[in-house]
Design a protein around this motif. Structure first.
Motif, PDB file in Angstrom:
ATOM      1  N   PHE A   1       0.836  -1.200   0.000  1.00  0.00           N
ATOM      2  CA  PHE A   1       0.000   0.000   0.000  1.00  0.00           C
ATOM      3  C   PHE A   1       0.872   1.250   0.000  1.00  0.00           C
ATOM      4  CE2 PHE A   1      -3.904  -2.224   1.027  1.00  0.00           C
ATOM      5  CZ  PHE A   1      -3.470  -3.351   1.701  1.00  0.00           C
TER       6      PHE A   1
ATOM      7  N   TYR B   1       0.193   5.366   1.163  1.00  0.00           N
ATOM      8  CA  TYR B   1      -0.700   6.341   1.765  1.00  0.00           C
ATOM      9  C   TYR B   1      -0.067   7.724   1.656  1.00  0.00           C
ATOM     10  CZ  TYR B   1      -3.200   2.483   3.991  1.00  0.00           C
ATOM     11  OH  TYR B   1      -3.937   1.343   4.227  1.00  0.00           O
TER      12      TYR B   1
ATOM     13  N   PHE C   1       3.732   7.454   2.723  1.00  0.00           N
ATOM     14  CA  PHE C   1       4.089   6.265   3.481  1.00  0.00           C
ATOM     15  C   PHE C   1       3.869   5.015   2.642  1.00  0.00           C
ATOM     16  CE2 PHE C   1       4.726   7.853   7.747  1.00  0.00           C
ATOM     17  CZ  PHE C   1       4.022   9.032   7.761  1.00  0.00           C
TER      18      PHE C   1
ATOM     19  N   VAL D   1      -0.232  -4.340   9.196  1.00  0.00           N
ATOM     20  CA  VAL D   1       0.455  -3.523   8.197  1.00  0.00           C
ATOM     21  C   VAL D   1       1.639  -2.837   8.871  1.00  0.00           C
ATOM     22  CG1 VAL D   1       0.245  -1.509   6.706  1.00  0.00           C
ATOM     23  CG2 VAL D   1      -1.613  -3.175   6.824  1.00  0.00           C
TER      24      VAL D   1
ATOM     25  N   PHE E   1       4.308   0.277   8.605  1.00  0.00           N
ATOM     26  CA  PHE E   1       4.458   1.568   7.935  1.00  0.00           C
ATOM     27  C   PHE E   1       5.920   1.982   7.900  1.00  0.00           C
ATOM     28  CE2 PHE E   1       0.187   2.898   7.117  1.00  0.00           C
ATOM     29  CZ  PHE E   1      -0.567   2.104   7.986  1.00  0.00           C
ATOM     30  N   GLY E   2       6.327   2.520   6.749  1.00  0.00           N
ATOM     31  CA  GLY E   2       7.637   3.137   6.679  1.00  0.00           C
ATOM     32  C   GLY E   2       7.655   4.432   7.463  1.00  0.00           C
ATOM     33  N   THR E   3       8.824   5.045   7.547  1.00  0.00           N
ATOM     34  CA  THR E   3       8.963   6.292   8.306  1.00  0.00           C
ATOM     35  C   THR E   3       8.489   7.500   7.521  1.00  0.00           C
ATOM     36  OG1 THR E   3      11.259   6.366   7.587  1.00  0.00           O
ATOM     37  CG2 THR E   3      10.836   5.511   9.793  1.00  0.00           C
TER      38      THR E   3
END
Lengths: 113, 111
Positions: free
Chosen positions: A34, A36, A90, A101, A103-105
Protein backbone atom coordinates in the motif's frame (compact mmCIF):
# COMPACT_ATOMS: atom_id res chain seq x y z
CA UNK A 1 9.21 -10.49 10.24
CA UNK A 2 7.94 -7.64 8.10
CA UNK A 3 9.99 -4.57 7.41
CA UNK A 4 9.95 -1.60 5.08
CA UNK A 5 12.51 1.00 4.07
CA UNK A 6 11.94 4.42 2.57
CA UNK A 7 15.53 5.50 1.98
CA UNK A 8 14.83 9.18 1.35
CA UNK A 9 13.53 11.44 4.11
CA UNK A 10 12.74 14.11 1.52
CA UNK A 11 12.37 14.29 -2.23
CA UNK A 12 12.37 17.60 -4.07
CA UNK A 13 11.06 17.86 -7.61
CA UNK A 14 10.15 20.72 -9.90
CA UNK A 15 6.51 21.13 -10.87
CA UNK A 16 5.81 19.31 -14.14
CA UNK A 17 8.71 16.90 -13.74
CA UNK A 18 8.24 13.18 -13.06
CA UNK A 19 8.58 12.06 -9.47
CA UNK A 20 9.60 8.82 -7.78
CA UNK A 21 9.34 7.97 -4.10
CA UNK A 22 11.23 4.80 -3.25
CA UNK A 23 10.20 1.86 -1.10
CA UNK A 24 11.68 -1.57 -0.45
CA UNK A 25 10.05 -4.18 1.74
CA UNK A 26 10.40 -7.57 3.31
CA UNK A 27 7.41 -9.80 4.04
CA UNK A 28 6.96 -13.53 4.27
CA UNK A 29 4.71 -14.91 1.60
CA UNK A 30 2.98 -12.91 -1.07
CA UNK A 31 2.94 -9.24 -0.19
CA UNK A 32 0.08 -6.84 -0.14
CA UNK A 33 1.55 -3.37 -0.69
CA UNK A 34 0.00 0.00 0.00
CA UNK A 35 0.86 3.66 -0.40
CA UNK A 36 -0.70 6.34 1.77
CA UNK A 37 -0.44 10.12 1.65
CA UNK A 38 -0.68 12.51 4.57
CA UNK A 39 -1.38 16.20 4.20
CA UNK A 40 -0.46 18.55 7.08
CA UNK A 41 -2.44 17.96 10.27
CA UNK A 42 -4.48 15.20 8.67
CA UNK A 43 -4.75 11.44 8.93
CA UNK A 44 -3.36 9.16 6.25
CA UNK A 45 -5.29 8.70 3.01
CA UNK A 46 -5.16 5.56 0.88
CA UNK A 47 -3.49 6.11 -2.51
CA UNK A 48 -3.15 2.71 -4.10
CA UNK A 49 -2.52 -0.96 -3.45
CA UNK A 50 -0.98 -4.00 -5.04
CA UNK A 51 -2.30 -7.44 -4.21
CA UNK A 52 -1.87 -9.43 -7.38
CA UNK A 53 -1.91 -8.99 -11.15
CA UNK A 54 -0.19 -6.30 -13.20
CA UNK A 55 3.02 -4.99 -11.74
CA UNK A 56 2.01 -1.40 -12.53
CA UNK A 57 -0.79 -0.25 -10.26
CA UNK A 58 -2.72 2.96 -10.82
CA UNK A 59 -4.19 4.91 -7.95
CA UNK A 60 -5.66 8.24 -6.91
CA UNK A 61 -4.54 11.70 -8.10
CA UNK A 62 -2.59 10.30 -11.07
CA UNK A 63 -0.17 8.28 -8.97
CA UNK A 64 1.03 4.83 -9.90
CA UNK A 65 3.39 2.31 -8.35
CA UNK A 66 5.55 -0.41 -9.82
CA UNK A 67 5.87 -3.74 -8.05
CA UNK A 68 9.21 -5.44 -8.60
CA UNK A 69 9.33 -8.85 -6.97
CA UNK A 70 13.01 -9.56 -7.61
CA UNK A 71 14.08 -6.25 -6.10
CA UNK A 72 11.34 -6.32 -3.42
CA UNK A 73 10.48 -2.77 -4.31
CA UNK A 74 7.27 -0.83 -4.72
CA UNK A 75 8.22 2.66 -5.89
CA UNK A 76 5.58 5.38 -6.17
CA UNK A 77 5.59 7.41 -9.37
CA UNK A 78 3.81 10.23 -11.12
CA UNK A 79 4.57 11.45 -14.66
CA UNK A 80 4.08 15.15 -13.90
CA UNK A 81 4.26 16.55 -10.37
CA UNK A 82 1.90 19.21 -9.04
CA UNK A 83 2.57 21.65 -6.19
CA UNK A 84 -0.51 20.16 -4.49
CA UNK A 85 1.26 16.77 -4.38
CA UNK A 86 3.53 18.13 -1.66
CA UNK A 87 2.87 15.91 1.34
CA UNK A 88 4.22 13.01 3.39
CA UNK A 89 4.08 9.61 1.70
CA UNK A 90 4.09 6.26 3.48
CA UNK A 91 4.79 2.85 2.04
CA UNK A 92 3.07 0.01 3.90
CA UNK A 93 3.62 -3.69 3.23
CA UNK A 94 1.39 -6.37 4.66
CA UNK A 95 1.77 -10.14 4.72
CA UNK A 96 -1.93 -10.92 4.74
CA UNK A 97 -4.22 -12.58 7.23
CA UNK A 98 -3.95 -11.36 10.80
CA UNK A 99 -0.55 -9.79 10.35
CA UNK A 100 -0.39 -6.06 10.84
CA UNK A 101 0.46 -3.52 8.20
CA UNK A 102 3.96 -2.11 8.69
CA UNK A 103 4.46 1.57 7.94
CA UNK A 104 7.64 3.14 6.68
CA UNK A 105 8.96 6.29 8.31
CA UNK A 106 7.62 8.37 5.47
CA UNK A 107 9.10 10.47 2.67
CA UNK A 108 8.34 14.16 2.47
CA UNK A 109 7.68 15.20 -1.10
CA UNK A 110 8.26 18.84 -1.90
CA UNK A 111 7.16 20.01 -5.35
CA UNK A 112 8.78 23.32 -6.24
CA UNK A 113 6.82 25.77 -8.42
CA UNK B 1 -18.39 7.74 2.06
CA UNK B 2 -16.86 5.43 4.65
CA UNK B 3 -15.49 7.07 7.71
CA UNK B 4 -13.33 6.78 10.76
CA UNK B 5 -14.16 9.59 13.13
CA UNK B 6 -11.94 10.75 15.95
CA UNK B 7 -13.77 12.80 18.53
CA UNK B 8 -11.29 15.67 18.85
CA UNK B 9 -8.87 17.30 16.40
CA UNK B 10 -6.94 19.17 19.08
CA UNK B 11 -6.74 18.47 22.79
CA UNK B 12 -4.79 20.10 25.61
CA UNK B 13 -4.54 18.24 28.93
CA UNK B 14 -2.61 18.65 32.14
CA UNK B 15 0.01 16.25 33.44
CA UNK B 16 -1.58 13.51 35.53
CA UNK B 17 -5.02 13.78 33.96
CA UNK B 18 -6.81 10.72 32.64
CA UNK B 19 -7.41 11.23 28.93
CA UNK B 20 -9.89 9.47 26.67
CA UNK B 21 -9.49 9.48 22.88
CA UNK B 22 -12.50 8.13 21.04
CA UNK B 23 -12.67 6.55 17.61
CA UNK B 24 -15.76 5.39 15.73
CA UNK B 25 -15.95 3.64 12.35
CA UNK B 26 -19.06 3.10 10.25
CA UNK B 27 -17.73 0.36 7.94
CA UNK B 28 -18.40 -2.68 10.14
CA UNK B 29 -14.66 -3.38 10.12
CA UNK B 30 -13.32 -6.16 12.33
CA UNK B 31 -10.00 -4.55 13.10
CA UNK B 32 -9.16 -1.27 14.78
CA UNK B 33 -5.82 0.31 15.60
CA UNK B 34 -4.30 3.17 17.56
CA UNK B 35 -1.02 4.74 16.41
CA UNK B 36 0.98 7.70 17.54
CA UNK B 37 2.98 9.72 15.07
CA UNK B 38 6.05 11.70 16.00
CA UNK B 39 8.52 13.53 13.72
CA UNK B 40 11.31 11.23 12.59
CA UNK B 41 9.72 8.16 14.16
CA UNK B 42 6.90 7.47 11.73
CA UNK B 43 3.80 5.64 12.93
CA UNK B 44 4.13 3.50 16.02
CA UNK B 45 1.42 1.02 16.96
CA UNK B 46 0.08 1.40 20.49
CA UNK B 47 -2.76 -1.13 20.64
CA UNK B 48 -5.02 -2.94 18.24
CA UNK B 49 -8.15 -5.03 18.35
CA UNK B 50 -9.36 -7.82 16.08
CA UNK B 51 -12.78 -8.15 17.65
CA UNK B 52 -15.12 -6.74 20.25
CA UNK B 53 -13.70 -6.94 23.79
CA UNK B 54 -10.42 -8.15 22.37
CA UNK B 55 -7.17 -6.15 22.51
CA UNK B 56 -3.54 -6.74 21.74
CA UNK B 57 -0.47 -4.70 22.67
CA UNK B 58 1.38 -3.03 19.88
CA UNK B 59 4.95 -1.79 19.93
CA UNK B 60 4.57 0.97 22.56
CA UNK B 61 1.68 0.14 24.93
CA UNK B 62 3.24 1.52 28.12
CA UNK B 63 1.14 4.26 29.70
CA UNK B 64 -1.89 3.45 27.56
CA UNK B 65 -4.92 1.19 27.70
CA UNK B 66 -7.82 0.58 25.33
CA UNK B 67 -11.45 -0.41 25.35
CA UNK B 68 -13.59 -1.99 22.66
CA UNK B 69 -17.04 -2.64 24.04
CA UNK B 70 -18.75 -2.27 20.65
CA UNK B 71 -17.51 -3.21 17.20
CA UNK B 72 -17.62 0.33 15.89
CA UNK B 73 -15.86 2.06 18.80
CA UNK B 74 -12.25 1.82 19.97
CA UNK B 75 -11.12 4.06 22.79
CA UNK B 76 -7.57 4.91 23.79
CA UNK B 77 -6.99 5.82 27.43
CA UNK B 78 -4.00 7.62 28.86
CA UNK B 79 -4.16 6.60 32.50
CA UNK B 80 -2.05 9.50 33.76
CA UNK B 81 -1.00 11.83 31.00
CA UNK B 82 2.65 12.85 30.81
CA UNK B 83 4.43 15.40 28.64
CA UNK B 84 6.13 12.64 26.64
CA UNK B 85 2.69 11.57 25.43
CA UNK B 86 2.32 14.83 23.53
CA UNK B 87 1.82 13.57 20.00
CA UNK B 88 -0.49 13.08 17.03
CA UNK B 89 -2.76 10.09 17.64
CA UNK B 90 -4.22 8.25 14.67
CA UNK B 91 -7.02 5.70 14.71
CA UNK B 92 -7.51 3.26 11.83
CA UNK B 93 -9.81 0.41 10.95
CA UNK B 94 -9.65 -2.40 8.43
CA UNK B 95 -11.28 -5.53 7.19
CA UNK B 96 -8.77 -8.40 7.35
CA UNK B 97 -6.80 -8.60 4.11
CA UNK B 98 -7.43 -4.99 3.15
CA UNK B 99 -5.74 -1.68 3.74
CA UNK B 100 -6.45 0.69 6.57
CA UNK B 101 -8.84 3.62 6.71
CA UNK B 102 -7.58 6.37 8.98
CA UNK B 103 -9.27 9.04 11.00
CA UNK B 104 -8.17 12.67 10.76
CA UNK B 105 -6.06 12.41 13.88
CA UNK B 106 -6.03 14.02 17.32
CA UNK B 107 -3.17 16.31 18.20
CA UNK B 108 -2.73 15.96 21.95
CA UNK B 109 -0.65 18.38 23.97
CA UNK B 110 0.09 17.55 27.60
CA UNK B 111 1.23 20.53 29.66
Amino acid sequence: AQSVAQPEDQVNVAEGNPLTVKCTYSVSGNPYLFWYVQYPNRGLQFLLKYITGDNLVKGSYGFEAEFNKSQTSFHLKKPSALVSDSALYFCAPYGGGYQKVTFGTGTKLQVIP
Amino acid sequence: DVKVTQSSRYLVKRTGEKVFLECVQDMDHENMFWYRQDPGLGLRLIYFSYDVKMKEKGDIPEGYSVSREKKERFSLILESASTNQTSMYLCASSQTGNGYTFGSGTRLTVV
